[in-house]
Design a protein around this motif. Sequence first.
Motif, PDB file in Angstrom:
ATOM      1  N   GLU A 182      66.912  -8.458  11.480  1.00 52.03           N
ATOM      2  CA  GLU A 182      66.456  -9.371  10.284  1.00 52.03           C
ATOM      3  C   GLU A 182      65.304  -7.829   9.974  1.00 52.03           C
ATOM      4  N   ASP A 183      64.561  -8.432  10.081  1.00 52.55           N
ATOM      5  CA  ASP A 183      62.875  -7.823   9.815  1.00 52.55           C
ATOM      6  C   ASP A 183      62.252  -8.830  10.446  1.00 52.55           C
ATOM      7  N   PRO A 184      61.028  -8.106  10.856  1.00 51.45           N
ATOM      8  CA  PRO A 184      61.041  -6.482  10.403  1.00 51.45           C
ATOM      9  C   PRO A 184      61.803  -5.395  11.786  1.00 51.45           C
ATOM     10  N   GLN A 185      61.624  -3.818  10.679  1.00 48.20           N
ATOM     11  CA  GLN A 185      61.746  -2.823  11.817  1.00 48.20           C
ATOM     12  C   GLN A 185      60.322  -2.482  11.845  1.00 48.20           C
ATOM     13  N   VAL A 186      60.489  -1.999  13.403  1.00 46.86           N
ATOM     14  CA  VAL A 186      59.291  -1.778  14.439  1.00 46.86           C
ATOM     15  C   VAL A 186      59.528  -0.003  14.659  1.00 46.86           C
ATOM     16  N   PRO A 187      58.801   1.049  14.162  1.00 48.77           N
ATOM     17  CA  PRO A 187      59.090   1.897  14.396  1.00 48.77           C
ATOM     18  C   PRO A 187      58.823   2.282  15.605  1.00 48.77           C
ATOM     19  N   HIS A 188      59.014   3.591  16.403  1.00 45.95           N
ATOM     20  CA  HIS A 188      58.334   3.480  17.963  1.00 45.95           C
ATOM     21  C   HIS A 188      56.856   4.722  17.894  1.00 45.95           C
ATOM     22  N   TYR A 189      56.843   4.917  16.563  1.00 45.54           N
ATOM     23  CA  TYR A 189      55.516   5.608  16.679  1.00 45.54           C
ATOM     24  C   TYR A 189      54.611   5.381  15.278  1.00 45.54           C
ATOM     25  N   GLY A 190      53.985   5.964  14.679  1.00 42.95           N
ATOM     26  CA  GLY A 190      52.705   5.178  13.961  1.00 42.95           C
ATOM     27  C   GLY A 190      50.968   5.564  13.904  1.00 42.95           C
ATOM     28  N   SER A 191      50.822   5.111  13.307  1.00 43.70           N
ATOM     29  CA  SER A 191      48.972   5.154  13.505  1.00 43.70           C
ATOM     30  C   SER A 191      48.373   3.494  14.021  1.00 43.70           C
ATOM     31  N   PRO A 192      47.749   3.462  14.621  1.00 38.47           N
ATOM     32  CA  PRO A 192      46.989   2.079  15.201  1.00 38.47           C
ATOM     33  C   PRO A 192      46.467   1.287  13.625  1.00 38.47           C
ATOM     34  N   GLY A 193      46.283  -0.106  13.772  1.00 38.89           N
ATOM     35  CA  GLY A 193      46.090  -0.642  13.056  1.00 38.89           C
ATOM     36  C   GLY A 193      46.935  -0.406  11.125  1.00 38.89           C
ATOM     37  N   ARG A 194      47.810   0.097  11.377  1.00 46.31           N
ATOM     38  CA  ARG A 194      48.886   0.135   9.991  1.00 46.31           C
ATOM     39  C   ARG A 194      50.466  -1.077  10.258  1.00 46.31           C
ATOM     40  N   GLY A 195      50.017  -1.189   9.178  1.00 44.55           N
ATOM     41  CA  GLY A 195      51.562  -1.647   8.880  1.00 44.55           C
ATOM     42  C   GLY A 195      51.433  -3.214   9.265  1.00 44.55           C
ATOM     43  N   MET A 196      52.864  -4.062   9.475  1.00 47.08           N
ATOM     44  CA  MET A 196      52.573  -5.420   8.586  1.00 47.08           C
ATOM     45  C   MET A 196      52.172  -6.086  10.160  1.00 47.08           C
ATOM     46  N   ARG A 197      51.286  -7.601  10.331  1.00 48.56           N
ATOM     47  CA  ARG A 197      50.325  -7.919  10.887  1.00 48.56           C
ATOM     48  C   ARG A 197      51.353  -8.687  11.354  1.00 48.56           C
ATOM     49  N   LEU A 198      50.830  -9.255  13.032  1.00 50.50           N
ATOM     50  CA  LEU A 198      52.188 -10.026  13.676  1.00 50.50           C
ATOM     51  C   LEU A 198      51.232 -11.523  13.600  1.00 50.50           C
ATOM     52  N   GLU A 199      52.295 -11.899  13.836  1.00 53.27           N
ATOM     53  CA  GLU A 199      52.389 -13.576  13.633  1.00 53.27           C
ATOM     54  C   GLU A 199      53.070 -14.430  15.210  1.00 53.27           C
ATOM     55  N   LYS A 200      52.476 -15.529  15.340  1.00 55.84           N
ATOM     56  CA  LYS A 200      52.882 -16.558  16.150  1.00 55.84           C
ATOM     57  C   LYS A 200      54.605 -16.810  14.943  1.00 55.84           C
ATOM     58  N   GLY A 201      55.976 -16.665  16.441  1.00 48.50           N
ATOM     59  CA  GLY A 201      56.741 -16.737  16.168  1.00 48.50           C
ATOM     60  C   GLY A 201      57.905 -15.598  15.840  1.00 48.50           C
ATOM     61  N   MET A 202      56.854 -15.011  15.294  1.00 47.29           N
ATOM     62  CA  MET A 202      57.803 -13.029  14.953  1.00 47.29           C
ATOM     63  C   MET A 202      58.862 -13.301  15.937  1.00 47.29           C
ATOM     64  N   THR A 203      59.996 -13.034  16.090  1.00 47.49           N
ATOM     65  CA  THR A 203      60.764 -12.402  17.088  1.00 47.49           C
ATOM     66  C   THR A 203      61.627 -11.368  17.200  1.00 47.49           C
ATOM     67  N   PHE A 204      60.960  -9.950  17.472  1.00 45.35           N
ATOM     68  CA  PHE A 204      62.125  -8.903  17.097  1.00 45.35           C
ATOM     69  C   PHE A 204      62.351  -7.875  18.794  1.00 45.35           C
ATOM     70  N   THR A 205      62.979  -6.075  18.208  1.00 45.02           N
ATOM     71  CA  THR A 205      63.456  -5.803  19.704  1.00 45.02           C
ATOM     72  C   THR A 205      62.026  -4.873  19.567  1.00 45.02           C
ATOM     73  N   ILE A 206      62.069  -3.900  21.170  1.00 46.06           N
ATOM     74  CA  ILE A 206      61.244  -3.112  21.051  1.00 46.06           C
ATOM     75  C   ILE A 206      62.017  -1.965  21.937  1.00 46.06           C
ATOM     76  N   GLU A 207      62.376  -0.885  21.547  1.00 41.42           N
ATOM     77  CA  GLU A 207      63.587  -0.251  21.472  1.00 41.42           C
ATOM     78  C   GLU A 207      63.357   1.052  21.512  1.00 41.42           C
ATOM     79  N   PRO A 208      62.116   1.992  22.126  1.00 43.59           N
ATOM     80  CA  PRO A 208      62.114   3.575  22.322  1.00 43.59           C
ATOM     81  C   PRO A 208      62.677   4.067  22.494  1.00 43.59           C
ATOM     82  N   MET A 209      63.488   5.173  22.192  1.00 47.69           N
ATOM     83  CA  MET A 209      64.258   6.210  22.360  1.00 47.69           C
ATOM     84  C   MET A 209      63.338   7.425  22.671  1.00 47.69           C
ATOM     85  N   ILE A 210      63.547   7.844  23.466  1.00 48.98           N
ATOM     86  CA  ILE A 210      63.340   9.454  24.291  1.00 48.98           C
ATOM     87  C   ILE A 210      63.751   9.995  24.701  1.00 48.98           C
TER      88      ILE A 210
END
Length: 262
Positions: A182-210
């Motif tokens: 589902e949305d949102p896409q969660v990049p594992h790179y980027g800049s602080p303060g950029r991108g969609m703002r998080l809010e209560k009730g959002m659910t997503f994976t964080i899965e960095p490939m290093i």
Amino acid sequence: MADVMTGVKIKSERELEGLRRACRLTAATLEETAKILDEGLTTNEINRFAHEFTLQHGGIPAPLHYHGYPKSICTSVNDVICHGIPGKQMLKNGDIINIDITTILDGWHGDVSATFCIGTVSPAARALVETARECLQLGIAEVKPGARLGDIGAAIQQHAERNTFSVVRDYVGHGIGRGFHEDPQVPHYGSPGRGMRLEKGMTFTIEPMINEGTWQARVLGDGWTAVTADGALSAQFEHTVAVTENGCEVLTVFASKLQNSE
């Protein structure tokens, strides 16, 4: 493995409870699967164990037949970044293997993965695995209402690059719930303060490939297996998380410390 995304779905407390149950089963499946890992085991035997455990506990392996994927889990060994298809490959001393499990329970999806060391691995491989694990923890630490997706990616990227590793760009985390992706896409790179703002009730994976070398990837002829472009090692860790009123809840929390995952 990507679906067409149709907007962020905010989960109610009732919906979150369904998601929690799916995530608990998913985490338990990975914990039990980790116990059988050993030299000489084939990735297909790992797949069979996870498949049977899932069914025995009322779940459905989400990857099986998903857009034609032929197995119930993903097993990504050494230079495989993600979506490795279980088969005849036999684990050997010094390998690292990521096991990625997604389970459907009562219509809800849970998604988790970890990288495991087989036998005695090289210091370089162990450093990569440890850094990938730390990257996940640092990304999770950024999750709270009002934070932005870029805060997560920046924390991960900075830690990986500080340790001379790189972050895969082609594959990202994703929203999850009744949909696998589902949305949102969660990049594992980027800049602080950029991108969609998080809010209560959002659910997503964080899965960095290093990756040990370049971040670039290529897909093998099977149409699924993504490997590092330079043949160097890759490691990944993943949790499903929920944004809470004051921070973050890890939904795929483990009941015990996973063996050989760090």
